[in-house]
Scaffold this motif. Structure first.
Motif, PDB file in Angstrom:
ATOM      1  N   ARG A   1      41.088  38.292  33.639  1.00 30.69           N
ATOM      2  CA  ARG A   1      41.513  37.803  32.326  1.00 30.69           C
ATOM      3  C   ARG A   1      40.711  36.601  31.828  1.00 30.69           C
TER       4      ARG A   1
ATOM      5  N   HIS B   1      44.581  46.827  37.103  1.00 29.42           N
ATOM      6  CA  HIS B   1      45.005  46.225  38.361  1.00 29.42           C
ATOM      7  C   HIS B   1      46.328  45.484  38.208  1.00 29.42           C
TER       8      HIS B   1
ATOM      9  N   ALA C   1      45.322  36.070  45.850  1.00 30.09           N
ATOM     10  CA  ALA C   1      44.279  35.782  44.865  1.00 30.09           C
ATOM     11  C   ALA C   1      42.886  35.908  45.475  1.00 30.09           C
TER      12      ALA C   1
ATOM     13  N   LEU D   1      37.299  42.328  43.201  1.00 26.59           N
ATOM     14  CA  LEU D   1      36.788  42.436  41.823  1.00 26.59           C
ATOM     15  C   LEU D   1      35.289  42.136  41.799  1.00 26.59           C
TER      16      LEU D   1
ATOM     17  N   LEU E   1      40.167  38.640  44.168  1.00 22.94           N
ATOM     18  CA  LEU E   1      38.978  38.165  43.458  1.00 22.94           C
ATOM     19  C   LEU E   1      37.708  38.696  44.126  1.00 22.94           C
TER      20      LEU E   1
ATOM     21  N   THR F   1      36.237  31.225  42.877  1.00 25.07           N
ATOM     22  CA  THR F   1      37.615  30.885  43.227  1.00 25.07           C
ATOM     23  C   THR F   1      38.011  29.550  42.607  1.00 25.07           C
TER      24      THR F   1
ATOM     25  N   LYS G   1      44.153  29.085  38.034  1.00 26.23           N
ATOM     26  CA  LYS G   1      44.970  29.172  39.244  1.00 26.23           C
ATOM     27  C   LYS G   1      44.409  30.195  40.237  1.00 26.23           C
ATOM     28  N   GLN G   2      43.973  31.322  39.724  1.00 31.56           N
ATOM     29  CA  GLN G   2      43.501  32.365  40.630  1.00 31.56           C
ATOM     30  C   GLN G   2      41.991  32.560  40.553  1.00 31.56           C
TER      31      GLN G   2
ATOM     32  N   LEU H   1      38.194  32.696  38.596  1.00 30.63           N
ATOM     33  CA  LEU H   1      37.740  33.429  37.401  1.00 30.63           C
ATOM     34  C   LEU H   1      37.977  34.923  37.612  1.00 30.63           C
ATOM     35  N   HIS H   2      39.232  35.318  37.532  1.00 28.94           N
ATOM     36  CA  HIS H   2      39.557  36.738  37.678  1.00 28.94           C
ATOM     37  C   HIS H   2      39.377  37.433  36.328  1.00 28.94           C
TER      38      HIS H   2
ATOM     39  N   ILE I   1      39.056  48.630  35.118  1.00 28.66           N
ATOM     40  CA  ILE I   1      39.625  48.238  36.413  1.00 28.66           C
ATOM     41  C   ILE I   1      41.093  47.838  36.261  1.00 28.66           C
TER      42      ILE I   1
ATOM     43  N   LEU J   1      32.507  38.343  36.804  1.00 26.27           N
ATOM     44  CA  LEU J   1      33.347  38.765  37.933  1.00 26.27           C
ATOM     45  C   LEU J   1      32.546  38.824  39.226  1.00 26.27           C
TER      46      LEU J   1
ATOM     47  N   GLY K   1      32.704  35.938  41.664  1.00 26.79           N
ATOM     48  CA  GLY K   1      33.887  35.730  42.498  1.00 26.79           C
ATOM     49  C   GLY K   1      34.263  34.257  42.609  1.00 26.79           C
TER      50      GLY K   1
ATOM     51  N   LYS L   1      49.359  42.960  40.700  1.00 22.98           N
ATOM     52  CA  LYS L   1      49.803  42.401  41.974  1.00 22.98           C
ATOM     53  C   LYS L   1      51.250  42.787  42.160  1.00 22.98           C
TER      54      LYS L   1
ATOM     55  N   ARG M   1      50.062  44.515  32.430  1.00 21.60           N
ATOM     56  CA  ARG M   1      48.792  43.803  32.575  1.00 21.60           C
ATOM     57  C   ARG M   1      47.838  44.187  31.427  1.00 21.60           C
TER      58      ARG M   1
ATOM     59  N   LEU N   1      48.229  42.363  28.202  1.00 22.87           N
ATOM     60  CA  LEU N   1      47.668  41.014  28.108  1.00 22.87           C
ATOM     61  C   LEU N   1      46.204  41.034  27.686  1.00 22.87           C
TER      62      LEU N   1
END
Lengths: 87, 156
Positions: free
Chosen positions: A19, B69, B112, B119, B116, A58, A13-14, A16-17, B67, A53, A56, B71, B53, B56
């Protein structure tokens, strides 16, 4: 040496951030194969979170995952699951 | 995106005093509050979000870098703080190494994209061992700021 290369669309959804990147690397490290990930001409080590990371990547962007080694087939299968998971 | 686009020049410390994970998170949030980037009333909420966070999976992504982080609409734009620990902190990192360099990143909900990108920008810098070593050995806040500004100049 056996190798597999596959273009995968990022469905997280967000993107490859942190997690999913951590999860990706965790899975990648289970395999002996060398794993690289590329996006827009940039290639990084698929076993480094910082590397992933850096891309980036998306949501809905394409990445190319390449595995080289005896267990490359299995590696690609497992890694694809993470990238195409839309959570 | 430049680091200084989201890093507050006042939210920098060359000497993280905390020695455990939760205290480091608190110390970094305090840094943002003291720099007036975040309202004090959000302190506990932010600490809780950051801890959730971490629960998780650790945000210590390896090679001595963390890092943390979250939201939250406690902030209306992407903001960051940076802290260096001289002795290293056990942050339950994925490679088992102590963490020396902390980048705290806060982003509004539904951001997002910028999140991203930030990051990615941070990771690109921190992948470079020379840059990490420079940060780790920085004497004071001024030196850290200078190192980061120099990097920002290199790539627009």
């Amino acid at each position: 040496m056996k190798s597999v290369k596959k273009t995968i669309v990022v469905k997280n959804k967000q993107g490859l951030h942190a997690r999913p990147a951590a999860l990706f690397v965790q899975i990648a490290n289970k395999f002996d194969s060398q794993i690289t990930v590329s996006r827009e001409g940039e290639t990084v080590n698929g076993k480094s979170i910082m590397g992933i990371l850096t891309l980036g990547a998306t949501k809905n962007s394409e990445i190319i995952v390449e595995a080289v080694g005896r267990d490359c087939q299995e590696a690609i299968l497992e890694l694809e699951k993470i990238v195409s998971n839309n959570e | 995106m430049k680091i200084m686009d989201f890093l507050s020049s006042k939210a920098i410390t060359a000497n993280i005093k905390s020695t455990d994970k939760n205290s480091v998170i608190k110390e970094l949030v305090d840094l943002l509050i003291n720099s007036q980037e975040v309202d004090k009333k959000h302190k506990n909420k932010l600490i809780e979000l950051l801890k959730n966070r971490e629960a998780l999976g650790s945000t210590a992504i390896g090679q001595g870098v963390g890092i943390p982080h979250a939201k939250s609409d406690c902030v209306n734009k992407l903001i960051a703080a940076i802290g260096i620990s001289k002795r290293g902190v056990d942050f339950e990192s994925l490679d088992g190494e102590l963490v020396y360099i902390f980048f705290l990143l806060l982003a509004p909900q539904d951001s997002a994209g910028p999140h991203l990108k930030a990051l990615a920008r941070i990771s690109r810098l921190l992948k470079d061992k020379y840059f990490r070593d420079n940060l780790k050995s920085a004497e004071d806040e001024k030196a850290i700021l200078k190192i980061i500004q120099q990097e920002d100049e290199k790539k627009v």
